[in-house]
Each structure stands twice: as C-alpha cells, then as structure tokens.
Write a protein that holds these residues in place. Structure first.
Motif, PDB file in Angstrom:
ATOM      1  N   ASP A   1       0.850  -1.190   0.000  1.00 37.38           N
ATOM      2  CA  ASP A   1       0.000   0.000   0.000  1.00 37.38           C
ATOM      3  C   ASP A   1       0.887   1.242   0.000  1.00 37.38           C
ATOM      4  OD1 ASP A   1      -1.835   2.006   0.370  1.00 37.38           O
ATOM      5  OD2 ASP A   1      -2.487   1.355   2.368  1.00 37.38           O
ATOM      6  N   PRO A   2       0.854   2.053  -1.066  1.00 38.08           N
ATOM      7  CA  PRO A   2       1.758   3.191  -1.135  1.00 38.08           C
ATOM      8  C   PRO A   2       1.237   4.437  -0.415  1.00 38.08           C
ATOM      9  CG  PRO A   2       0.496   3.066  -3.150  1.00 38.08           C
ATOM     10  CD  PRO A   2       0.056   1.904  -2.306  1.00 38.08           C
ATOM     11  N   ALA A   3       0.009   4.420   0.062  1.00 36.69           N
ATOM     12  CA  ALA A   3      -0.578   5.629   0.644  1.00 36.69           C
ATOM     13  C   ALA A   3       0.196   6.143   1.857  1.00 36.69           C
ATOM     14  CB  ALA A   3      -2.046   5.391   0.988  1.00 36.69           C
ATOM     15  N   PRO A   4       0.539   5.300   2.847  1.00 39.15           N
ATOM     16  CA  PRO A   4       1.312   5.812   3.982  1.00 39.15           C
ATOM     17  C   PRO A   4       2.685   6.346   3.563  1.00 39.15           C
ATOM     18  CG  PRO A   4       0.312   3.703   4.531  1.00 39.15           C
ATOM     19  CD  PRO A   4       0.139   3.881   3.060  1.00 39.15           C
ATOM     20  N   LEU A   5       3.317   5.684   2.602  1.00 39.71           N
ATOM     21  CA  LEU A   5       4.607   6.160   2.081  1.00 39.71           C
ATOM     22  C   LEU A   5       4.452   7.523   1.432  1.00 39.71           C
ATOM     23  CD1 LEU A   5       7.515   5.998   1.014  1.00 39.71           C
ATOM     24  CD2 LEU A   5       6.697   4.458  -0.786  1.00 39.71           C
ATOM     25  N   ALA A   6       3.444   7.686   0.592  1.00 39.48           N
ATOM     26  CA  ALA A   6       3.219   8.970  -0.077  1.00 39.48           C
ATOM     27  C   ALA A   6       2.966  10.074   0.936  1.00 39.48           C
ATOM     28  CB  ALA A   6       2.057   8.851  -1.049  1.00 39.48           C
ATOM     29  N   ALA A   7       2.181   9.764   1.980  1.00 44.16           N
ATOM     30  CA  ALA A   7       1.878  10.762   3.006  1.00 44.16           C
ATOM     31  C   ALA A   7       3.141  11.180   3.753  1.00 44.16           C
ATOM     32  CB  ALA A   7       0.844  10.205   3.974  1.00 44.16           C
ATOM     33  N   ALA A   8       4.012  10.233   4.037  1.00 42.18           N
ATOM     34  CA  ALA A   8       5.247  10.542   4.750  1.00 42.18           C
ATOM     35  C   ALA A   8       6.188  11.384   3.887  1.00 42.18           C
ATOM     36  CB  ALA A   8       5.934   9.249   5.183  1.00 42.18           C
ATOM     37  N   VAL A   9       6.267  11.057   2.606  1.00 41.13           N
ATOM     38  CA  VAL A   9       7.090  11.839   1.686  1.00 41.13           C
ATOM     39  C   VAL A   9       6.552  13.265   1.575  1.00 41.13           C
ATOM     40  CG1 VAL A   9       7.759  12.101  -0.742  1.00 41.13           C
ATOM     41  CG2 VAL A   9       7.930   9.868   0.358  1.00 41.13           C
ATOM     42  N   ALA A  10       5.232  13.385   1.441  1.00 39.87           N
ATOM     43  CA  ALA A  10       4.610  14.701   1.313  1.00 39.87           C
ATOM     44  C   ALA A  10       4.843  15.544   2.563  1.00 39.87           C
ATOM     45  CB  ALA A  10       3.115  14.548   1.045  1.00 39.87           C
ATOM     46  N   GLU A  11       4.774  14.920   3.715  1.00 38.74           N
ATOM     47  CA  GLU A  11       4.978  15.660   4.968  1.00 38.74           C
ATOM     48  C   GLU A  11       6.374  16.266   5.027  1.00 38.74           C
ATOM     49  OE1 GLU A  11       4.656  15.037   9.845  1.00 38.74           O
ATOM     50  OE2 GLU A  11       4.500  13.305   8.490  1.00 38.74           O
ATOM     51  N   LYS A  12       7.357  15.494   4.638  1.00 48.76           N
ATOM     52  CA  LYS A  12       8.736  16.003   4.664  1.00 48.76           C
ATOM     53  C   LYS A  12       8.959  17.071   3.600  1.00 48.76           C
ATOM     54  CE  LYS A  12      11.458  12.415   6.942  1.00 48.76           C
ATOM     55  NZ  LYS A  12      12.177  13.347   7.841  1.00 48.76           N
ATOM     56  N   LEU A  13       8.438  16.851   2.405  1.00 50.77           N
ATOM     57  CA  LEU A  13       8.650  17.824   1.333  1.00 50.77           C
ATOM     58  C   LEU A  13       7.902  19.122   1.609  1.00 50.77           C
ATOM     59  CD1 LEU A  13       8.482  15.551  -1.848  1.00 50.77           C
ATOM     60  CD2 LEU A  13      10.509  16.616  -0.854  1.00 50.77           C
ATOM     61  N   ALA A  14       6.746  19.036   2.264  1.00 47.27           N
ATOM     62  CA  ALA A  14       5.968  20.236   2.565  1.00 47.27           C
ATOM     63  C   ALA A  14       6.693  21.165   3.535  1.00 47.27           C
ATOM     64  CB  ALA A  14       4.611  19.842   3.134  1.00 47.27           C
ATOM     65  N   ALA A  15       7.635  20.616   4.270  1.00 49.83           N
ATOM     66  CA  ALA A  15       8.368  21.420   5.262  1.00 49.83           C
ATOM     67  C   ALA A  15       9.454  22.285   4.623  1.00 49.83           C
ATOM     68  CB  ALA A  15       8.979  20.498   6.309  1.00 49.83           C
ATOM     69  N   ILE A  16       9.731  22.086   3.332  1.00 49.57           N
ATOM     70  CA  ILE A  16      10.758  22.891   2.668  1.00 49.57           C
ATOM     71  C   ILE A  16      10.220  24.299   2.436  1.00 49.57           C
ATOM     72  CG2 ILE A  16      12.213  23.130   0.620  1.00 49.57           C
ATOM     73  CD1 ILE A  16      12.068  20.106   0.276  1.00 49.57           C
ATOM     74  N   GLU A  17      10.950  25.283   2.911  1.00 49.04           N
ATOM     75  CA  GLU A  17      10.488  26.676   2.842  1.00 49.04           C
ATOM     76  C   GLU A  17      10.829  27.294   1.489  1.00 49.04           C
ATOM     77  OE1 GLU A  17      11.116  30.920   5.266  1.00 49.04           O
ATOM     78  OE2 GLU A  17      12.258  29.116   5.834  1.00 49.04           O
ATOM     79  N   PRO A  18       9.858  27.935   0.828  1.00 48.54           N
ATOM     80  CA  PRO A  18      10.176  28.663  -0.409  1.00 48.54           C
ATOM     81  C   PRO A  18      10.992  29.910  -0.079  1.00 48.54           C
ATOM     82  CG  PRO A  18       7.809  28.221  -0.195  1.00 48.54           C
ATOM     83  CD  PRO A  18       8.418  27.958   1.142  1.00 48.54           C
ATOM     84  N   LEU A  19      12.139  30.055  -0.730  1.00 49.52           N
ATOM     85  CA  LEU A  19      13.045  31.165  -0.457  1.00 49.52           C
ATOM     86  C   LEU A  19      13.601  31.725  -1.761  1.00 49.52           C
ATOM     87  CD1 LEU A  19      15.057  29.535   2.488  1.00 49.52           C
ATOM     88  CD2 LEU A  19      13.442  31.440   2.705  1.00 49.52           C
ATOM     89  N   PRO A  20      14.047  32.976  -1.748  1.00 50.91           N
ATOM     90  CA  PRO A  20      14.707  33.520  -2.943  1.00 50.91           C
ATOM     91  C   PRO A  20      15.947  32.708  -3.301  1.00 50.91           C
ATOM     92  CG  PRO A  20      14.148  35.264  -1.395  1.00 50.91           C
ATOM     93  CD  PRO A  20      13.908  33.967  -0.675  1.00 50.91           C
ATOM     94  N   THR A  21      16.291  32.704  -4.566  1.00 52.31           N
ATOM     95  CA  THR A  21      17.413  31.903  -5.060  1.00 52.31           C
ATOM     96  C   THR A  21      18.708  32.185  -4.321  1.00 52.31           C
ATOM     97  OG1 THR A  21      16.379  32.088  -7.236  1.00 52.31           O
ATOM     98  CG2 THR A  21      18.597  31.193  -7.174  1.00 52.31           C
ATOM     99  N   GLU A  22      18.944  33.459  -3.980  1.00 47.36           N
ATOM    100  CA  GLU A  22      20.225  33.837  -3.382  1.00 47.36           C
ATOM    101  C   GLU A  22      20.327  33.512  -1.908  1.00 47.36           C
ATOM    102  OE1 GLU A  22      17.651  37.619  -3.661  1.00 47.36           O
ATOM    103  OE2 GLU A  22      18.064  35.814  -4.858  1.00 47.36           O
TER     104      GLU A  22
END
Length: 458
Positions: free
Chosen positions: A290-311
């Motif tokens: 079942d990939p659903a728990p894996l997808a949720a865990a991946v999404a949780e970690k990726l969602a924590a990445i803050e959008p920032l200016p390139t520099e």
C-alpha cells in the motif's frame, strides 16, 4: 544599464568575438545582467573547420593543462567575475539555489581536474591507448577517436553539465560548446579557463547561437552531445553521431521484504536534492504494498521545505518567473488528472517577491503504475507514488536513467541490469543522484567517442 552588463562574447579561433546580434540575459526576476553574443552559421562553420585543422596536444600536456584549468576556473577572476560573483549570478539567471549552484560549480572544477581519471575506466583492458606501447608489437587493439571535433549543446539546469565534456579534451578531441541561453556563464568561464591554462583557441570554443543556427554546429562536427526533452530525443533518434541526454525519469522501487520507513530520508533526498531539477532526481517511487502511507510521509517532509529567494543560502527549491511557474503548475494539474494530490499543483507556485516564484514540491498518489504519469519529469521536486506488483514486472521501470531498488531479490536485480532501456541500477542505500567518475552516467562518454582498431607492428 548596458555598462553594468556582463559581456559574454563568443570565443572562437581568433579569440573573443562580439557580434552585432546580441541577446540580453536576465535573472528569473527579469533583471538584465548580461549580454550574450550570438554567432551566425558562417562563423560556426569556419570555426569548426579551423578546429579540424589542428592536431591534438600531446596527452601529457593535455592532462597537465586540464589540472591547471580546474584551478583557474575555481579561483581566478574571469571576464571580470570572481568565482563567488560568478556563482551568485549563475544562480540568479538559472533559478538554481545558490548553494546548489556553488556545489555544482565546484564539481565542474573537480571533474576537469580528473578528466583523465574519468576516461580510464571506459578503456578496454585489452586495448592500448597509444600505438607506441610495447604490447602492440604482438598485435591487438588500439583505442582511438572516432573523429576530431566534438560539439556540445549544453543544458542550463545547473553548472554540472559542463563537468562531462572536458573528458573529450582528455581524449584529444577539439570541442565546440553551444551554451544554453538560460545559463551561459559556466560554459564561458570554463572555455576561458581552459585557454588561460594553455589550451589553444582551436581546442575549445564557445559558440552561443540562436535556435536556427544550433543545428549548424552539429552538422559541422564529427560527433555531438545534446540535452533536452523528449522532443530532442525524438529529433536525433536516428542520428548515430548525436548522443542525447534526455529526460532521466529516475525511479525508486521498494519491494515488500523491505520497510520503506528505513529509507524515507533517502527517498526524499533523491527527490529534492539539486533542487529537484536534475535528470537524476527521482520522478517516481513504486512500492510493493500500500503506497498511501509512504506517499503521506514523503509529502509531509517535502511540505516542510520553505520557499526562499534563489540567493538565500538556505534555499532548496528552484525559482522561475511567476508566469512560467504558473504555466508549469497548470501543465502538472492537467497531467495529474485522475490521481490523488497530497501536494498538488495548486500550491506549487510560491511568490518570493520581484516577480518570481519558488516551485514548491508536488506529490501525487496513483492507484496503479501509469507509465505516462510516472515518466512525467518536471524541473522541480515532483514525484509520483504508485503501487507495484510482480505482475507489473519491469514495464513501469523502463526508460529510466537510474533505478534505485531496495530489495533482497537478486533475480530482480538481474532483470533490471538486463533491461536495455535502464541505464543505471543502484541497490540499497544510494540516492538516485549519486555519481562518481568510475560510474557511468548514461554509459561512459568515451563509449561514444572512441573505438578499437586492430593493430600490429614490427
């Protein structure tokens, strides 16, 4: 304003060449920062003809000069830009986070310094590199070039693409580089460094062109390497002289005998490292269960990445002008129809000011391994998570640059290695973007540039 622009002239057999046809290079925020000379077809053909007339420098001299060029690239002021200023500007132009750009630029310097080391694993053990070797008296093979001039249509998604073609110089080719107009700084800096180190003008040239003139470079050279999407792959599919670096479509497969939780950091790292922009970033994760728990865990970690200016030194995500970012998100939304969005296209565009946006990660859950969807590769962290079963076999994994497989099944490894459409197989705790000189990227470059000739002498 023109006085403040970095001037990126063509670098031909006569030195710097400033053309009448020039293009303004802007940052992802739309700020003009450089002026790029675009050469016409006649200049291209004359330049490559001049390259063809000179013999390669002796091998020992080439090796020494490549090492010197690496040091110059990494430390000298070139074209008015020190290394740090070059990195900052290249990052702002390409949208690649500055820390990723800096690491990529340093990797280029390292690759140039070790270009000879990188080609040695590709040389057949039974072949001589030089016919003068004593073993050729008994007869055997000599490893020789297939041509004299090698053309490169470089990509603009980070400096790292320029770490490969110096291997052609190590092998004795003369090289013609057409930079991406999206990021021409690295190509210009590297060709300039090679010349300052002692390579002749004919050994390496820098030929910015418009799209109409691009094919002239390939037509005039003996062999060529191009980067691009599926349209580029299709365009050159029947041309044996052109090597295409197309979409990577890298994947991770986890079988039921392994716990994905033990490898979650590896999965997320494979998706998001390098800004998620590289052909070696994971595009799909397949799980035998079942990939659903894996997808949720991946999404949780990726969602924590803050959008920032390139520099911003903390930036992980790439940036684009807002309108281009929105067009990419709209394309993703259409492509993802019928799937479950955990991080959907509607949240991808994150404005960071000045008219440009960071691209937030996207995660989509599939009910089956839809080949069209899992092979959709975008230039930011975007991943498709899907179930996989033995009945699916290798079909969903084909046409991949890298498959990382986390399994105890040796037969599965045999199958992956035996599939001609899969370039590289990594087993276990190795991210899809891992690279080393002794590990081919899509085969060794020398596989395409060299051949074996039979030889015997008295």
């Amino acid at each position: 304003m023109a006085a403040d622009l970095v001037l990126l002239d063509a670098l031909g057999p006569g030195g710097e060449y400033r053309t009448r046809n020039r293009e303004i290079v802007t940052t992802t925020a739309g700020v003009p920062v450089a002026e790029l000379s675009l050469v016409p077809p006649l200049y291209v053909s004359r330049t490559i003809a001049a390259q063809r007339k000179v013999a390669p420098l002796p091998a020992a001299e080439r090796e020494k000069t490549l090492a010197a060029a690496a040091e110059i690239f990494a430390s000298a002021e070139i074209g008015g830009l020190g290394f740090d200023t070059y990195v900052e500007l290249a990052s702002r132009i390409s949208g690649v986070p500055i820390a990723v750009t800096r690491a990529g630029a340093r990797a280029v310097a390292d690759a140039v310094a070790h270009a000879f080391d990188a080609v040695r694993p590709a040389q057949p053990t039974g072949a001589a590199r030089d016919w003068r070797e004593e073993r050729t008296r008994a007869g055997g093979a000599v490893w020789t070039r297939r041509g004299e001039v090698f053309a490169v249509h470089a990509a603009g998604n980070g400096p790292g693409v320029h770490g490969l073609w110096p291997q052609a110089l190590a092998l004795g080719y003369r090289v013609a580089v057409r930079p991406s107009r999206r990021e021409p700084l690295t190509g210009h800096r590297l060709v300039s460094a090679l010349r300052q180190a002692g390579f002749r003008y004919e050994d390496a040239v820098f030929l910015p062109t418009d799209h109409a003139c691009a094919d002239e470079i390939i037509r005039c050279a003996d062999l060529a390497m191009v980067y691009g999407g599926q349209d580029v792959v299709d365009k050159y599919a029947v041309d044996p002289t052109v090597m295409v670096n197309g979409p990577g479509r890298a994947k991770i497969l986890i079988t039921a005998d392994r716990d994905w939780r033990d490898h979650l950091d590896l999965i997320v790292d494979s998706i998001a490292n390098l800004g998620g922009m590289a052909c070696v970033n994971a595009t799909a994760v397949l799980y035998e269960g079942d990939p659903a728990p894996l997808a949720a865990a991946v999404a949780e970690k990726l969602a924590a990445i803050e959008p920032l200016p390139t520099e911003d030194e903390r930036a992980i995500l790439p940036t684009q002008p807002v309108e281009k970012a929105q067009a990419l998100a709209d394309y993703l939304a259409a492509k993802a129809a019928g799937t479950t969005a955990l991080l959907g296209a509607d949240q991808v565009v994150a404005a960071v000011g000045d008219g440009y946006a960071a691209l937030r990660p996207a995660v989509y859950l599939l009910t089956e391994p839809d080949v069209d969807k899992i092979n959709t590769e975008l230039a930011f962290p975007c991943v498709w998570v899907s179930p996989w079963s033995r009945a699916d076999g290798l079909v969903p994994l084909r046409k991949s640059l890298v498959v990382n497989v986390i399994t105890g099944d040796d037969d599965l490894i045999d199958g992956l290695l035996g599939d001609p459409t899969i370039s590289n197989v990594y087993r276990g705790n190795h991210p899809t973007y891992y690279g080393a000189p002794e590990i081919p990227h899509d085969g060794f470059l020398a596989d395409a540039l060299m051949r074996n000739k039979g030889f015997i002498r008295d």
